[in-house]
Motif scaffolding. Structure first.
Motif, PDB file in Angstrom:
ATOM      1  N   LYS A 286      -5.919  14.198  -5.411  1.00 17.83           N
ATOM      2  CA  LYS A 286      -6.901  14.590  -6.423  1.00 17.83           C
ATOM      3  C   LYS A 286      -6.631  16.017  -6.893  1.00 17.83           C
ATOM      4  CE  LYS A 286     -11.850  15.457  -7.105  1.00 17.83           C
ATOM      5  NZ  LYS A 286     -13.212  15.293  -6.545  1.00 17.83           N
ATOM      6  N   ILE A 287      -6.386  16.916  -5.952  1.00 18.84           N
ATOM      7  CA  ILE A 287      -6.119  18.315  -6.305  1.00 18.84           C
ATOM      8  C   ILE A 287      -4.834  18.420  -7.123  1.00 18.84           C
ATOM      9  CG2 ILE A 287      -5.494  20.570  -5.349  1.00 18.84           C
ATOM     10  CD1 ILE A 287      -7.398  19.939  -3.007  1.00 18.84           C
ATOM     11  N   VAL A 288      -3.766  17.756  -6.669  1.00 17.94           N
ATOM     12  CA  VAL A 288      -2.488  17.810  -7.379  1.00 17.94           C
ATOM     13  C   VAL A 288      -2.636  17.266  -8.795  1.00 17.94           C
ATOM     14  CG1 VAL A 288      -0.129  16.901  -7.449  1.00 17.94           C
ATOM     15  CG2 VAL A 288      -1.089  17.711  -5.279  1.00 17.94           C
TER      16      VAL A 288
ATOM     17  N   GLY B  62       0.809  -1.216   0.000  1.00 17.36           N
ATOM     18  CA  GLY B  62       0.000   0.000   0.000  1.00 17.36           C
ATOM     19  C   GLY B  62       0.839   1.261   0.000  1.00 17.36           C
ATOM     20  N   PHE B  63       0.158   2.390  -0.046  1.00 20.34           N
ATOM     21  CA  PHE B  63       0.824   3.704  -0.100  1.00 20.34           C
ATOM     22  C   PHE B  63       1.795   3.884   1.061  1.00 20.34           C
ATOM     23  CE2 PHE B  63       0.236   8.177   1.559  1.00 20.34           C
ATOM     24  CZ  PHE B  63       1.208   8.749   0.755  1.00 20.34           C
ATOM     25  N   THR B  64       1.321   3.736   2.290  1.00 18.84           N
ATOM     26  CA  THR B  64       2.174   3.947   3.456  1.00 18.84           C
ATOM     27  C   THR B  64       3.226   2.861   3.559  1.00 18.84           C
ATOM     28  OG1 THR B  64       0.224   4.860   4.561  1.00 18.84           O
ATOM     29  CG2 THR B  64       2.165   4.450   5.920  1.00 18.84           C
ATOM     30  N   GLY B  65       2.839   1.625   3.260  1.00 15.15           N
ATOM     31  CA  GLY B  65       3.756   0.502   3.378  1.00 15.15           C
ATOM     32  C   GLY B  65       5.019   0.683   2.571  1.00 15.15           C
TER      33      GLY B  65
ATOM     34  N   GLY C  89       2.253   8.848  -4.786  1.00  8.93           N
ATOM     35  CA  GLY C  89       1.750   7.489  -4.809  1.00  8.93           C
ATOM     36  C   GLY C  89       0.421   7.290  -4.101  1.00  8.93           C
ATOM     37  N   GLN C  90      -0.059   8.306  -3.386  1.00  8.10           N
ATOM     38  CA  GLN C  90      -1.356   8.161  -2.726  1.00  8.10           C
ATOM     39  C   GLN C  90      -2.471   8.212  -3.769  1.00  8.10           C
ATOM     40  OE1 GLN C  90      -2.552  11.219   0.136  1.00  8.10           O
ATOM     41  NE2 GLN C  90      -3.374   9.626   1.485  1.00  8.10           N
ATOM     42  N   HIS C  91      -3.493   7.374  -3.572  1.00  6.00           N
ATOM     43  CA  HIS C  91      -4.572   7.257  -4.554  1.00  6.00           C
ATOM     44  C   HIS C  91      -5.353   8.566  -4.675  1.00  6.00           C
ATOM     45  CE1 HIS C  91      -8.132   5.706  -6.657  1.00  6.00           C
ATOM     46  NE2 HIS C  91      -7.391   4.656  -6.972  1.00  6.00           N
ATOM     47  N   GLU C  92      -5.847   8.812  -5.887  1.00  4.23           N
ATOM     48  CA  GLU C  92      -6.547  10.072  -6.152  1.00  4.23           C
ATOM     49  C   GLU C  92      -7.946  10.157  -5.538  1.00  4.23           C
ATOM     50  OE1 GLU C  92      -6.468  11.326 -10.247  1.00  4.23           O
ATOM     51  OE2 GLU C  92      -4.370  10.749 -10.458  1.00  4.23           O
TER      52      GLU C  92
END
Length: 308
Positions: free
Chosen positions: A191-193, A25-28, A182-185
């Motif tokens: 989403k903003i970025v 996952g993202f944090t992992g 890498g964090q999901h939108e």
């Protein structure tokens, strides 16, 4: 530049094996990087049918026997439990509770039964458990008032896990909002970025009147690593920057980074019931355990995400 600086840079993981649930996952991803840099041999879990790779074990946390077999095989020295349903608006409520509570119980049961006990087991809860509170800067003793099923599941996980405190060195962390490459939108800042990166003229958002304590994911990963080394068993700690930003401020930062302003439209479908208006954390207890904290400013994190 380091996202989080501490007083010590020792390689505390030399010769030790770390288990990171939700490694794919993202944090992992960032926790694994941090632990490997500290000398740990890192193993992880992922949901069957998803990520594959070296040192990744496919296991469903809700499979009690499968979790027990995984722990018996890996015999970890330290554990970071990240695997969870982490999206507040996740549509399958039953799955939220099953994974976040029962899945965690299966892991703790397996660790407690293993012949080799880990020196530290870090459990990722959430600052969402505080809900809407009148306290301007939230410390760990603020009463919990969860306002959605995700938050209730995380608080229930904490209560359940405390039943194992006499058998395992548990560390409870309550991360506030954090983000990074890498964090999901389906999360707000990515989403903003993403909209700014593709030069979109318009964006649809939910409630604009929210303030969040946003941290850099690299800071969070470094904090987790130091907590494993310090092993403050039984403690609950906020993971946060100590500063809250409004959604408007984040949009202004992105406008400066990208060089243009985006047209913002409020979509009622994106406005959550029981929205937590303000989440800003007190990180003094964390600093007392791991040393001085120097979080990255949100603008630097957003620029890193924009330029990635």
């Amino acid at each position: 530049m380091a996202a989080l600086q501490f007083l010590s840079a020792e390689r505390e993981g030399e010769g030790k094996r770390a288990l990171v649930t939700g490694l794919a996952g993202f944090t992992g991803h960032y926790v694994a990087q941090e632990l490997r840099a500290a000398g740990y041999e890192v193993f992880g879990t992922s949901v069957p049918g998803h990520a594959h790779g070296e040192n990744i074990v496919a296991v469903d946390l809700c499979d009690r026997a499968g979790v027990a077999a995984m722990v018996q095989e890996l015999q970890p020295d330290v554990v970071v439990h990240l695997a969870a349903i982490a999206f507040v608006a996740h549509s399958d409520v039953e799955q939220i509770y099953r994974v976040n509570v029962v899945g965690t119980r299966n892991l703790l049961e397996a660790l407690a039964a293993a012949p080799k006990k880990p020196s530290a087991v870090l459990l990722a809860s959430s600052a969402n458990i505080y809900g809407n509170t009148e306290v301007a800067v939230i410390h760990e003793d603020v009463p919990a008032a969860p306002a959605n099923d995700y938050a209730v599941s995380k608080l229930a996980m904490e209560y359940m896990a405390r039943l194992w405190c006499d058998r395992l060195p548990l560390i409870f962390v309550r991360p506030f909002n954090y983000t990074g490459v890498g964090q999901h939108e389906n999360f707000l800042l990515p989403k903003i970025v993403s909209h700014f990166r593709r030069r979109a003229t318009d964006i649809e958002l939910g409630n604009l009147h929210v303030w969040r304590d946003f941290s850099d994911v690299r800071m969070v990963a470094a904090a987790y690593r130091r907590l494993l080394a310090a092993a403050p068993a039984g403690q609950t700690l906020n993971i946060c920057s100590g500063s809250a930003y409004s959604l408007g401020e984040a949009l202004d930062m992105m406008a400066t980074i990208a060089g243009y302003k985006i047209n913002v439209h409020v979509n009622p479908a994106f406005v959550r019931a029981n929205e937590v208006a303000r989440l800003s954390g007190d990180n003094r207890r964390l600093a007392a355990v791991v040393g001085a904290i120097q979080p990255l400013p949100l603008e630097q994190t957003l620029r890193w995400m924009y330029e990635a």
